[in-house]
Motif scaffolding. Structure first.
Motif, mmCIF file in Angstrom:
data_model
loop_
_atom_site.group_PDB
_atom_site.id
_atom_site.type_symbol
_atom_site.label_atom_id
_atom_site.label_comp_id
_atom_site.label_asym_id
_atom_site.label_seq_id
_atom_site.Cartn_x
_atom_site.Cartn_y
_atom_site.Cartn_z
ATOM 1 N N TYR A 62 0.911 -1.175 0.005
ATOM 2 C CA TYR A 62 0.075 -0.018 0.054
ATOM 3 C C TYR A 62 0.756 1.326 0.137
ATOM 4 C CZ TYR A 62 -3.772 -3.067 1.252
ATOM 5 O OH TYR A 62 -4.870 -3.974 1.040
ATOM 6 N N LEU A 63 2.239 1.178 -0.498
ATOM 7 C CA LEU A 63 2.822 2.362 -0.565
ATOM 8 C C LEU A 63 2.422 3.207 -1.692
ATOM 9 C CD1 LEU A 63 6.357 0.894 -0.266
ATOM 10 C CD2 LEU A 63 5.308 2.089 1.579
ATOM 11 N N PHE A 64 2.644 4.422 -1.557
ATOM 12 C CA PHE A 64 2.220 5.542 -2.661
ATOM 13 C C PHE A 64 3.010 5.186 -3.633
ATOM 14 C CE2 PHE A 64 0.699 8.004 0.949
ATOM 15 C CZ PHE A 64 -0.431 8.627 0.741
ATOM 16 N N ALA A 65 2.480 5.385 -4.919
ATOM 17 C CA ALA A 65 3.175 5.079 -6.144
ATOM 18 C C ALA A 65 4.652 6.016 -6.268
ATOM 19 C CB ALA A 65 2.357 5.417 -7.368
ATOM 20 N N GLU A 66 4.333 7.362 -5.635
ATOM 21 C CA GLU A 66 5.359 8.332 -5.818
ATOM 22 C C GLU A 66 6.610 7.908 -4.827
ATOM 23 O OE1 GLU A 66 2.141 8.903 -5.156
ATOM 24 O OE2 GLU A 66 1.568 10.843 -6.154
ATOM 25 N N THR A 67 6.207 7.004 -3.568
ATOM 26 C CA THR A 67 7.159 6.662 -2.793
ATOM 27 C C THR A 67 8.140 5.552 -3.693
ATOM 28 O OG1 THR A 67 6.197 7.087 -0.717
ATOM 29 C CG2 THR A 67 7.827 5.635 -0.601
ATOM 30 N N LYS A 68 7.455 4.672 -4.137
ATOM 31 C CA LYS A 68 8.103 3.507 -4.864
ATOM 32 C C LYS A 68 9.062 4.232 -6.138
ATOM 33 C CE LYS A 68 6.070 -0.633 -5.162
ATOM 34 N NZ LYS A 68 5.484 -1.800 -5.250
ATOM 35 N N TRP A 69 8.429 5.079 -6.698
ATOM 36 C CA TRP A 69 9.025 5.766 -7.829
ATOM 37 C C TRP A 69 10.391 6.369 -7.222
ATOM 38 C CZ3 TRP A 69 10.349 11.047 -8.143
ATOM 39 C CH2 TRP A 69 11.010 11.542 -9.132
ATOM 40 N N PHE A 70 10.104 7.065 -6.225
ATOM 41 C CA PHE A 70 11.542 7.919 -5.609
ATOM 42 C C PHE A 70 12.336 7.136 -4.962
ATOM 43 C CE2 PHE A 70 12.747 10.463 -1.635
ATOM 44 C CZ PHE A 70 13.560 11.423 -2.536
ATOM 45 N N LYS A 76 18.990 4.347 -8.297
ATOM 46 C CA LYS A 76 20.240 4.546 -9.556
ATOM 47 C C LYS A 76 20.971 5.687 -9.003
ATOM 48 C CE LYS A 76 16.174 4.598 -11.959
ATOM 49 N NZ LYS A 76 15.210 4.794 -13.319
ATOM 50 N N LYS A 77 20.441 6.830 -8.748
ATOM 51 C CA LYS A 77 21.217 7.979 -8.387
ATOM 52 C C LYS A 77 22.393 7.717 -7.320
ATOM 53 C CE LYS A 77 20.283 13.004 -7.056
ATOM 54 N NZ LYS A 77 21.276 13.665 -8.248
ATOM 55 N N LEU A 78 22.068 7.130 -6.218
ATOM 56 C CA LEU A 78 22.744 6.863 -5.041
ATOM 57 C C LEU A 78 23.474 5.779 -5.068
ATOM 58 C CD1 LEU A 78 20.560 8.795 -2.634
ATOM 59 C CD2 LEU A 78 22.440 9.857 -3.829
ATOM 60 N N ASP A 79 23.242 4.884 -6.008
ATOM 61 C CA ASP A 79 23.930 3.452 -6.142
ATOM 62 C C ASP A 79 23.546 2.639 -4.876
ATOM 63 O OD1 ASP A 79 25.028 1.204 -7.069
ATOM 64 O OD2 ASP A 79 27.034 1.811 -6.671
ATOM 65 N N LEU A 80 22.341 2.844 -4.466
ATOM 66 C CA LEU A 80 21.995 2.176 -3.312
ATOM 67 C C LEU A 80 21.794 0.694 -3.255
ATOM 68 C CD1 LEU A 80 18.684 4.272 -1.907
ATOM 69 C CD2 LEU A 80 21.322 4.740 -1.625
ATOM 70 N N ASN A 81 22.225 -0.088 -2.097
ATOM 71 C CA ASN A 81 22.082 -1.562 -1.897
ATOM 72 C C ASN A 81 20.612 -1.706 -1.462
ATOM 73 O OD1 ASN A 81 22.045 -4.315 -1.661
ATOM 74 N ND2 ASN A 81 23.332 -4.165 -0.129
ATOM 75 N N LEU A 82 19.607 -1.633 -2.389
ATOM 76 C CA LEU A 82 18.202 -1.460 -1.786
ATOM 77 C C LEU A 82 17.502 -2.986 -1.807
ATOM 78 C CD1 LEU A 82 15.844 0.081 -1.070
ATOM 79 C CD2 LEU A 82 14.812 0.042 -3.395
#
Ligand code: SF4
Length: 217
Positions: A62-70, A76-82
């Protein structure tokens, strides 16, 4: 690890010091950072101080689409190990949030978090005293007795101005919902924008007595 063996200097030091200390003390593979991606500060600090550190997003369905996009953009921008941690496979989208908030948070947030922390020695969060009245006692150093894990809140003393200055200094983007009046962002069924001057977390579970999802018990 007893709380007393965590240096008291971390309470007043730069938040990045806490990441450095944790990485030296526990090793990068034994640390989990959980992030809600309502802003970029915690994940930027984590990834720039300890490159490759694991950052977990609990995807409740139930996350906002904006949060998933962010989260994807920052990865990509910060090369996170997500690492995205989902509820167990039998948990399907349903109407539980309408009738049982605690039960819904338990299966979509608490249980997945517990799974993400299995085998780890330290858990790092973005908890801040400035978040609101329920968090005014947050400390950088803590121990989650129930989960038997060191819990570190590097940003505990960061004010809203500190957050803004850090984001400006590092030219960090913001979650699109922030500009639309959401200073605190959770699941879409349980988050509404707040008015100017209203408690920042006043839009979370508005109209109920619930103030926390249960992961920071
Ligand atoms: S915040 Fe709301 S929708 Fe999200 S897990 Fe909790 S009760 Fe369910």
């Amino acid at each position: 690890m007893p709380l007393l063996t965590i240096p008291e200097s971390l309470e007043k030091g730069h938040p990045a010091d806490t990441f450095r200390w944790a990485a030296e003390q526990f090793g990068i593979d034994s640390i989990v950072v959980t992030a809600s991606f309502q802003n970029a500060v915690l994940v930027h600090m984590a990834a720039s101080t300890v490159p490759g550190i694991e950052i977990v997003l609990l995807d409740t369905q139930y996350l906002f689409a904006e949060t998933k996009w962010f989260a994807e953009e920052l990865t990509k921008k910060l090369d996170l190990n997500l690492r995205i941690v989902n509820p167990l496979p039998h948990v399907k989208a349903d109407n539980l949030w309408q009738v049982n908030l605690e039960g819904c948070c338990n299966i979509r947030k608490v249980e997945p978090l517990n799974r993400a922390l299995e085998g780890k020695l330290a858990w790092v969060t973005g908890l801040r005293r400035a978040d609101g009245p329920t968090r005014t006692n947050a400390r950088v150093r803590s121990f989650d007795i129930g989960r038997n894990i060191v819990k570190l809140n590097p940003l505990a003393a960061y004010t809203d101005d500190d957050m803004m200055h850090y984001a400006q200094l590092h030219e960090l983007p913001s979650n699109p919902l922030t500009e639309r009046g959401y200073p605190s962002i959770g699941c879409w069924p349980c988050t509404r924008p707040v008015a100017t001057g209203e408690d920042k977390r006043g839009g979370r579970w508005a109209g109920t007595t619930k103030t926390e999802c249960g992961i920071h018990a």
